[in-house]
Design a protein around this motif. Structure first.
Motif, PDB file in Angstrom:
ATOM      1  N   GLY A  91     -24.001 -34.065  16.921  1.00 33.50           N
ATOM      2  CA  GLY A  91     -23.476 -32.692  16.954  1.00 33.50           C
ATOM      3  C   GLY A  91     -24.482 -31.673  16.496  1.00 33.50           C
ATOM      4  O   GLY A  91     -24.537 -30.556  17.013  1.00 33.50           O
ATOM      5  N   ALA A  92     -25.305 -32.016  15.486  1.00 37.13           N
ATOM      6  CA  ALA A  92     -26.259 -31.057  14.933  1.00 37.13           C
ATOM      7  C   ALA A  92     -27.315 -30.657  15.948  1.00 37.13           C
ATOM      8  O   ALA A  92     -27.942 -29.601  15.835  1.00 37.13           O
ATOM      9  CB  ALA A  92     -26.928 -31.647  13.691  1.00 37.13           C
ATOM     10  N   MET A  93     -27.553 -31.533  16.996  1.00 30.73           N
ATOM     11  CA  MET A  93     -28.592 -31.252  17.974  1.00 30.73           C
ATOM     12  C   MET A  93     -28.064 -30.442  19.149  1.00 30.73           C
ATOM     13  O   MET A  93     -28.829 -29.977  19.974  1.00 30.73           O
ATOM     14  CB  MET A  93     -29.206 -32.565  18.472  1.00 30.73           C
ATOM     15  N   ARG A  94     -26.738 -30.296  19.250  1.00 35.52           N
ATOM     16  CA  ARG A  94     -26.174 -29.534  20.348  1.00 35.52           C
ATOM     17  C   ARG A  94     -26.146 -28.055  19.995  1.00 35.52           C
ATOM     18  O   ARG A  94     -26.115 -27.673  18.830  1.00 35.52           O
ATOM     19  CB  ARG A  94     -24.751 -29.993  20.628  1.00 35.52           C
ATOM     20  N   ALA A  95     -26.113 -27.244  20.981  1.00 32.57           N
ATOM     21  CA  ALA A  95     -26.021 -25.800  20.745  1.00 32.57           C
ATOM     22  C   ALA A  95     -24.666 -25.473  20.150  1.00 32.57           C
ATOM     23  O   ALA A  95     -23.636 -25.905  20.654  1.00 32.57           O
ATOM     24  CB  ALA A  95     -26.223 -25.048  22.057  1.00 32.57           C
ATOM     25  N   GLN A  96     -24.654 -24.745  19.026  1.00 34.85           N
ATOM     26  CA  GLN A  96     -23.420 -24.385  18.345  1.00 34.85           C
ATOM     27  C   GLN A  96     -23.087 -22.922  18.620  1.00 34.85           C
ATOM     28  O   GLN A  96     -23.976 -22.084  18.684  1.00 34.85           O
ATOM     29  CB  GLN A  96     -23.565 -24.596  16.832  1.00 34.85           C
ATOM     30  N   PRO A  97     -21.803 -22.614  18.754  1.00 33.29           N
ATOM     31  CA  PRO A  97     -21.442 -21.204  18.956  1.00 33.29           C
ATOM     32  C   PRO A  97     -21.765 -20.403  17.706  1.00 33.29           C
ATOM     33  O   PRO A  97     -21.707 -20.915  16.582  1.00 33.29           O
ATOM     34  CB  PRO A  97     -19.925 -21.277  19.202  1.00 33.29           C
ATOM     35  N   ALA A  98     -22.138 -19.166  17.910  1.00 36.56           N
ATOM     36  CA  ALA A  98     -22.476 -18.302  16.778  1.00 36.56           C
ATOM     37  C   ALA A  98     -21.259 -18.133  15.883  1.00 36.56           C
ATOM     38  O   ALA A  98     -20.131 -18.010  16.361  1.00 36.56           O
ATOM     39  CB  ALA A  98     -22.968 -16.953  17.284  1.00 36.56           C
ATOM     40  N   TRP A  99     -21.494 -18.145  14.571  1.00 35.78           N
ATOM     41  CA  TRP A  99     -20.412 -17.956  13.604  1.00 35.78           C
ATOM     42  C   TRP A  99     -20.410 -16.515  13.123  1.00 35.78           C
ATOM     43  O   TRP A  99     -21.477 -15.947  12.875  1.00 35.78           O
ATOM     44  CB  TRP A  99     -20.594 -18.895  12.405  1.00 35.78           C
ATOM     45  N   PRO A 100     -19.236 -15.887  12.990  1.00 36.41           N
ATOM     46  CA  PRO A 100     -17.897 -16.398  13.308  1.00 36.41           C
ATOM     47  C   PRO A 100     -17.584 -16.277  14.792  1.00 36.41           C
ATOM     48  O   PRO A 100     -17.988 -15.321  15.434  1.00 36.41           O
ATOM     49  CB  PRO A 100     -16.987 -15.495  12.481  1.00 36.41           C
ATOM     50  N   SER A 101     -16.849 -17.228  15.291  1.00 33.95           N
ATOM     51  CA  SER A 101     -16.522 -17.242  16.724  1.00 33.95           C
ATOM     52  C   SER A 101     -15.075 -16.841  16.996  1.00 33.95           C
ATOM     53  O   SER A 101     -14.646 -16.835  18.145  1.00 33.95           O
ATOM     54  CB  SER A 101     -16.777 -18.645  17.294  1.00 33.95           C
ATOM     55  N   LYS A 102     -14.322 -16.521  15.935  1.00 37.47           N
ATOM     56  CA  LYS A 102     -12.937 -16.069  16.090  1.00 37.47           C
ATOM     57  C   LYS A 102     -12.547 -15.272  14.850  1.00 37.47           C
ATOM     58  O   LYS A 102     -13.304 -15.228  13.879  1.00 37.47           O
ATOM     59  CB  LYS A 102     -12.005 -17.257  16.294  1.00 37.47           C
ATOM     60  N   PRO A 103     -11.405 -14.619  14.854  1.00 37.02           N
ATOM     61  CA  PRO A 103     -10.993 -13.823  13.684  1.00 37.02           C
ATOM     62  C   PRO A 103     -10.975 -14.649  12.400  1.00 37.02           C
ATOM     63  O   PRO A 103     -10.665 -15.846  12.414  1.00 37.02           O
ATOM     64  CB  PRO A 103      -9.585 -13.349  14.057  1.00 37.02           C
ATOM     65  N   ILE A 104     -11.307 -13.987  11.306  1.00 34.55           N
ATOM     66  CA  ILE A 104     -11.353 -14.638   9.997  1.00 34.55           C
ATOM     67  C   ILE A 104     -10.087 -14.311   9.213  1.00 34.55           C
ATOM     68  O   ILE A 104      -9.690 -13.156   9.111  1.00 34.55           O
ATOM     69  CB  ILE A 104     -12.593 -14.168   9.215  1.00 34.55           C
ATOM     70  N   LEU A 115     -16.544  -6.144   6.078  1.00 35.51           N
ATOM     71  CA  LEU A 115     -17.015  -7.449   6.509  1.00 35.51           C
ATOM     72  C   LEU A 115     -16.834  -7.616   8.010  1.00 35.51           C
ATOM     73  O   LEU A 115     -17.706  -8.183   8.694  1.00 35.51           O
ATOM     74  CB  LEU A 115     -16.235  -8.531   5.758  1.00 35.51           C
ATOM     75  N   ALA A 116     -15.749  -7.096   8.542  1.00 38.61           N
ATOM     76  CA  ALA A 116     -15.503  -7.170   9.985  1.00 38.61           C
ATOM     77  C   ALA A 116     -16.575  -6.423  10.763  1.00 38.61           C
ATOM     78  O   ALA A 116     -17.039  -6.881  11.814  1.00 38.61           O
ATOM     79  CB  ALA A 116     -14.125  -6.603  10.304  1.00 38.61           C
ATOM     80  N   LYS A 117     -16.990  -5.282  10.251  1.00 41.03           N
ATOM     81  CA  LYS A 117     -18.035  -4.504  10.933  1.00 41.03           C
ATOM     82  C   LYS A 117     -19.357  -5.255  10.924  1.00 41.03           C
ATOM     83  O   LYS A 117     -20.097  -5.261  11.919  1.00 41.03           O
ATOM     84  CB  LYS A 117     -18.211  -3.159  10.226  1.00 41.03           C
ATOM     85  N   ILE A 118     -19.684  -5.884   9.820  1.00 46.09           N
ATOM     86  CA  ILE A 118     -20.967  -6.576   9.685  1.00 46.09           C
ATOM     87  C   ILE A 118     -21.008  -7.852  10.520  1.00 46.09           C
ATOM     88  O   ILE A 118     -22.004  -8.145  11.188  1.00 46.09           O
ATOM     89  CB  ILE A 118     -21.242  -6.912   8.203  1.00 46.09           C
ATOM     90  N   LEU A 119     -19.913  -8.614  10.506  1.00 45.61           N
ATOM     91  CA  LEU A 119     -19.886  -9.903  11.200  1.00 45.61           C
ATOM     92  C   LEU A 119     -19.501  -9.798  12.671  1.00 45.61           C
ATOM     93  O   LEU A 119     -19.695 -10.733  13.434  1.00 45.61           O
ATOM     94  CB  LEU A 119     -18.914 -10.851  10.498  1.00 45.61           C
ATOM     95  N   GLY A 120     -18.916  -8.653  13.069  1.00 44.37           N
ATOM     96  CA  GLY A 120     -18.543  -8.482  14.467  1.00 44.37           C
ATOM     97  C   GLY A 120     -17.290  -9.235  14.862  1.00 44.37           C
ATOM     98  O   GLY A 120     -17.081  -9.535  16.041  1.00 44.37           O
ATOM     99  N   GLN A 121     -16.457  -9.582  13.887  1.00 40.39           N
ATOM    100  CA  GLN A 121     -15.182 -10.237  14.148  1.00 40.39           C
ATOM    101  C   GLN A 121     -14.130  -9.621  13.234  1.00 40.39           C
ATOM    102  O   GLN A 121     -14.444  -9.175  12.126  1.00 40.39           O
ATOM    103  CB  GLN A 121     -15.258 -11.740  13.854  1.00 40.39           C
ATOM    104  N   SER A 122     -12.902  -9.594  13.684  1.00 40.86           N
ATOM    105  CA  SER A 122     -11.852  -9.039  12.835  1.00 40.86           C
ATOM    106  C   SER A 122     -11.634  -9.939  11.621  1.00 40.86           C
ATOM    107  O   SER A 122     -11.758 -11.162  11.693  1.00 40.86           O
ATOM    108  CB  SER A 122     -10.551  -8.889  13.625  1.00 40.86           C
ATOM    109  N   VAL A 123     -11.333  -9.306  10.493  1.00 45.54           N
ATOM    110  CA  VAL A 123     -11.032 -10.022   9.252  1.00 45.54           C
ATOM    111  C   VAL A 123      -9.680  -9.504   8.777  1.00 45.54           C
ATOM    112  O   VAL A 123      -9.547  -8.328   8.457  1.00 45.54           O
ATOM    113  CB  VAL A 123     -12.110  -9.774   8.179  1.00 45.54           C
ATOM    114  N   TYR A 124      -8.678 -10.366   8.775  1.00 45.86           N
ATOM    115  CA  TYR A 124      -7.347  -9.910   8.390  1.00 45.86           C
ATOM    116  C   TYR A 124      -6.919 -10.533   7.067  1.00 45.86           C
ATOM    117  O   TYR A 124      -7.185 -11.694   6.779  1.00 45.86           O
ATOM    118  CB  TYR A 124      -6.318 -10.198   9.487  1.00 45.86           C
TER     119      TYR A 124
END
Length: 331
Positions: free
Chosen positions: A27-40, A63-72
């Motif tokens: 798994g570590a050698m496969r391409a991983q989706p950028a984190w975060p990949s969904k709302p936090i 934090l939502a603005k910085i990470l580019g994902q909603s944080v609820y």
């Protein structure tokens, strides 16, 4: 035409083999989706309306603005924060966080015989977000104007007065037990499930006093619905310049503040934890967050993960003997 068809079959075979090989890679050698990949999901282990809510929401927005994902923010009260802490400790989705607190990290390990989480192993300290001054407040019709008068009244009728807290082992409980030991008074503790219900009863005259984080009570103090008789800070607060500290009123060296920090489950990867730590330390110092916390007298910190880990260790060593002396027990 035959050669073209042969080449097509050969290409398909090579592609199929390559795809199969990739599927066998670790798994570590496969391409991983950028984190975060969904709302936090940012869990607050207490009822709405307290200092924890203000600190969490100030952090979540930035934090939502910085990470580019909603944080609820998800309030999940119960059992002095243990329900939420246990749930988040087991989360493995990589997108569930929790607000750490003096109670859940430095108190509960010493008052509960068994916890659904290990405070030192189940989580990754991410960043110490803010410290919140504890304010000692009384109902407005209580016939005292300062801490000295409050102590004198309590000593004149031991056991007849009471104080509320957000629950056994909460910061408010610690703050008042700390004051009781320092001043040698006896008043009855009334635990609630959260700061909001406690304040309702305090302003309604069903409680005499409480020690509450500044963000939750400043508006009520300024409106005359509560009277602040002392601050737990080492120096007076600019928001309440006429209110002396506990230390100023005869108890040298006395200091009491609450604190809140961001935690992730221990299962979070190093890379994601590092990214989150940097983002959280930045988020709490963004202009909008600073303004909100300043208005509420909360003091932003924004530490590194290592600094937060050392802070937790120091707080555990500080409060363990206080808890033992006060014989604080859970509900």
């Amino acid at each position: 035409m035959r050669n073209v068809n042969l080449m097509s079959r050969r290409d398909a075979l090579r592609l199929g083999t390559a795809a199969a090989t990739i599927g066998l890679l670790p798994g570590a050698m496969r391409a991983q989706p950028a984190w975060p990949s969904k709302p936090i999901r940012f869990v607050v282990p207490f009822a709405p309306g307290g200092s924890s809510e203000i600190v969490a929401r100030a952090t979540a927005v930035e934090l939502a603005k910085i990470l580019g994902q909603s944080v609820y923010v998800d309030n999940k009260p119960g059992a002095a924060g243990n329900v939420a802490m246990g749930e988040v400790a087991r989360a493995e989705d990589g997108h569930t966080l929790i607000l750490g607190h003096i109670g859940t990290l430095a108190v509960n390990p010493f008052i509960f015989d068994k916890l659904p989480y290990d405070a030192n192993k189940a989580f990754r300290p991410i960043s110490l977000l803010a410290k919140v001054p504890s304010l000692y407040v009384v109902r407005p019709d209580l016939p005292v104007k300062n801490l000295k008068e409050f102590i004198a009244l309590a000593k004149s009728k031991p056991g007849a007065m009471n104080y509320g807290s957000a629950g056994n082992g909460s910061a408010g409980h610690l703050a008042f037990e700390y004051l009781k030991m320092a001043s040698d008074i006896f008043i009855v503790h009334v635990p609630y499930r959260g700061t909001g219900p406690q304040l309702t009863d305090l302003m309604g005259g069903r409680l005499d006093a409480a020690a509450v984080g500044a963000p939750a009570v400043l508006q009520f103090i300024k409106a005359g619905k509560l009277r602040c008789i002392a601050t737990g800070t080492s120096q007076r607060l600019p928001h309440l310049p006429d209110v002396p500290t506990v230390a100023e009123q005869g108890f040298a060296g006395f200091e009491m503040t609450q604190w809140y920090g961001l935690l992730a489950p221990a299962s979070m990867s190093n890379d994601n934890a590092d990214k989150l730590s940097a983002a959280a330390a930045r988020a709490i110092k963004e202009p909008a967050a600073l303004k909100l916390l300043e208005n509420e007298a909360a003091l932003p910190v924004g530490s590194t993960a290592a600094e937060f880990a050392r802070f937790i260790d120091a707080e555990q060593k500080r409060w363990k003997p206080v808890i033992a002396r006060a014989k604080i027990k859970p509900d």
